[in-house]
Design a protein around this motif. Structure first.
Motif, PDB file in Angstrom:
ATOM      1  N   MET A   1       0.837  -1.171   0.000  1.00 42.28           N
ATOM      2  CA  MET A   1       0.000   0.000   0.000  1.00 42.28           C
ATOM      3  C   MET A   1       0.890   1.245   0.000  1.00 42.28           C
ATOM      4  N   ALA A   2       0.542   2.194  -0.796  1.00 40.82           N
ATOM      5  CA  ALA A   2       1.348   3.398  -0.953  1.00 40.82           C
ATOM      6  C   ALA A   2       1.153   4.334   0.238  1.00 40.82           C
ATOM      7  N   TRP A   3       2.169   5.101   0.520  1.00 41.74           N
ATOM      8  CA  TRP A   3       2.113   6.089   1.590  1.00 41.74           C
ATOM      9  C   TRP A   3       1.207   7.245   1.163  1.00 41.74           C
ATOM     10  N   VAL A   4       0.297   7.636   2.044  1.00 37.63           N
ATOM     11  CA  VAL A   4      -0.622   8.736   1.754  1.00 37.63           C
ATOM     12  C   VAL A   4      -0.414   9.811   2.810  1.00 37.63           C
ATOM     13  N   THR A   5      -0.146  11.016   2.361  1.00 35.67           N
ATOM     14  CA  THR A   5       0.080  12.114   3.295  1.00 35.67           C
ATOM     15  C   THR A   5      -1.239  12.666   3.810  1.00 35.67           C
ATOM     16  N   ARG A   6      -1.147  13.487   4.862  1.00 32.40           N
ATOM     17  CA  ARG A   6      -2.357  14.120   5.408  1.00 32.40           C
ATOM     18  C   ARG A   6      -3.009  15.015   4.381  1.00 32.40           C
ATOM     19  N   ARG A   7      -2.206  15.708   3.613  1.00 35.99           N
ATOM     20  CA  ARG A   7      -2.739  16.612   2.586  1.00 35.99           C
ATOM     21  C   ARG A   7      -3.523  15.824   1.523  1.00 35.99           C
ATOM     22  N   GLN A   8      -2.988  14.663   1.109  1.00 36.25           N
ATOM     23  CA  GLN A   8      -3.697  13.844   0.127  1.00 36.25           C
ATOM     24  C   GLN A   8      -5.009  13.327   0.698  1.00 36.25           C
ATOM     25  N   ARG A   9      -4.987  12.899   1.964  1.00 34.49           N
ATOM     26  CA  ARG A   9      -6.232  12.430   2.586  1.00 34.49           C
ATOM     27  C   ARG A   9      -7.251  13.552   2.659  1.00 34.49           C
ATOM     28  N   PHE A  10      -6.798  14.769   2.974  1.00 32.64           N
ATOM     29  CA  PHE A  10      -7.706  15.904   3.047  1.00 32.64           C
ATOM     30  C   PHE A  10      -8.347  16.193   1.695  1.00 32.64           C
ATOM     31  N   TRP A  11      -7.547  16.244   0.628  1.00 30.55           N
ATOM     32  CA  TRP A  11      -8.107  16.586  -0.678  1.00 30.55           C
ATOM     33  C   TRP A  11      -8.974  15.469  -1.240  1.00 30.55           C
ATOM     34  N   ARG A  12      -8.666  14.215  -0.898  1.00 28.64           N
ATOM     35  CA  ARG A  12      -9.570  13.121  -1.270  1.00 28.64           C
ATOM     36  C   ARG A  12     -10.912  13.280  -0.569  1.00 28.64           C
ATOM     37  N   ALA A  13     -10.880  13.706   0.684  1.00 28.44           N
ATOM     38  CA  ALA A  13     -12.120  13.938   1.418  1.00 28.44           C
ATOM     39  C   ALA A  13     -12.898  15.101   0.808  1.00 28.44           C
ATOM     40  N   VAL A  14     -12.203  16.142   0.379  1.00 24.12           N
ATOM     41  CA  VAL A  14     -12.876  17.282  -0.266  1.00 24.12           C
ATOM     42  C   VAL A  14     -13.547  16.818  -1.559  1.00 24.12           C
ATOM     43  N   GLU A  15     -12.869  15.983  -2.333  1.00 22.76           N
ATOM     44  CA  GLU A  15     -13.480  15.437  -3.551  1.00 22.76           C
ATOM     45  C   GLU A  15     -14.730  14.625  -3.213  1.00 22.76           C
ATOM     46  N   GLY A  16     -14.683  13.875  -2.123  1.00 22.00           N
ATOM     47  CA  GLY A  16     -15.848  13.106  -1.695  1.00 22.00           C
ATOM     48  C   GLY A  16     -17.005  13.988  -1.288  1.00 22.00           C
ATOM     49  N   VAL A  17     -16.710  15.118  -0.642  1.00 20.27           N
ATOM     50  CA  VAL A  17     -17.769  16.068  -0.268  1.00 20.27           C
ATOM     51  C   VAL A  17     -18.436  16.616  -1.527  1.00 20.27           C
ATOM     52  N   ILE A  18     -17.633  16.958  -2.529  1.00 21.94           N
ATOM     53  CA  ILE A  18     -18.193  17.465  -3.788  1.00 21.94           C
ATOM     54  C   ILE A  18     -19.055  16.397  -4.451  1.00 21.94           C
TER      55      ILE A  18
END
Length: 77
Positions: A1-18
């Motif tokens: 599994m690839a390393w995911v930074t906090r920033r990537q997790r945040f922007w993935r969550a923003v995409e999910g909100v949209i």
């Protein structure tokens, strides 16, 4: 599994909100009236529209929670 930074997790969550917001709006439009997409007409469906709106709202809430977790500072123990 690839390393995911906090920033990537945040922007993935923003995409999910949209995505959740888009689903909720499509559900609302479908439950309130007929949707015309050029030559394609989607008939009014209150049950399907309500189900889509609820699913979109649930996705949005879960992604907001994920965004809050991603923004929370981690403890260094």
């Amino acid at each position: 599994m690839a390393w995911v930074t906090r920033r990537q997790r945040f922007w993935r969550a923003v995409e999910g909100v949209i995505l959740g917001l888009a689903m909720a709006l499509v559900g609302l439009a479908l439950s309130l009236g007929q949707v015309d997409l050029g030559a394609v007409h989607i008939a009014r469906s209150p049950m399907l529209g309500s189900a889509l709106a609820v699913a979109g709202a649930l996705i949005m809430v879960s992604k907001v929670m994920a965004a809050r977790r991603a923004r929370r500072p981690t403890s260094t123990g």
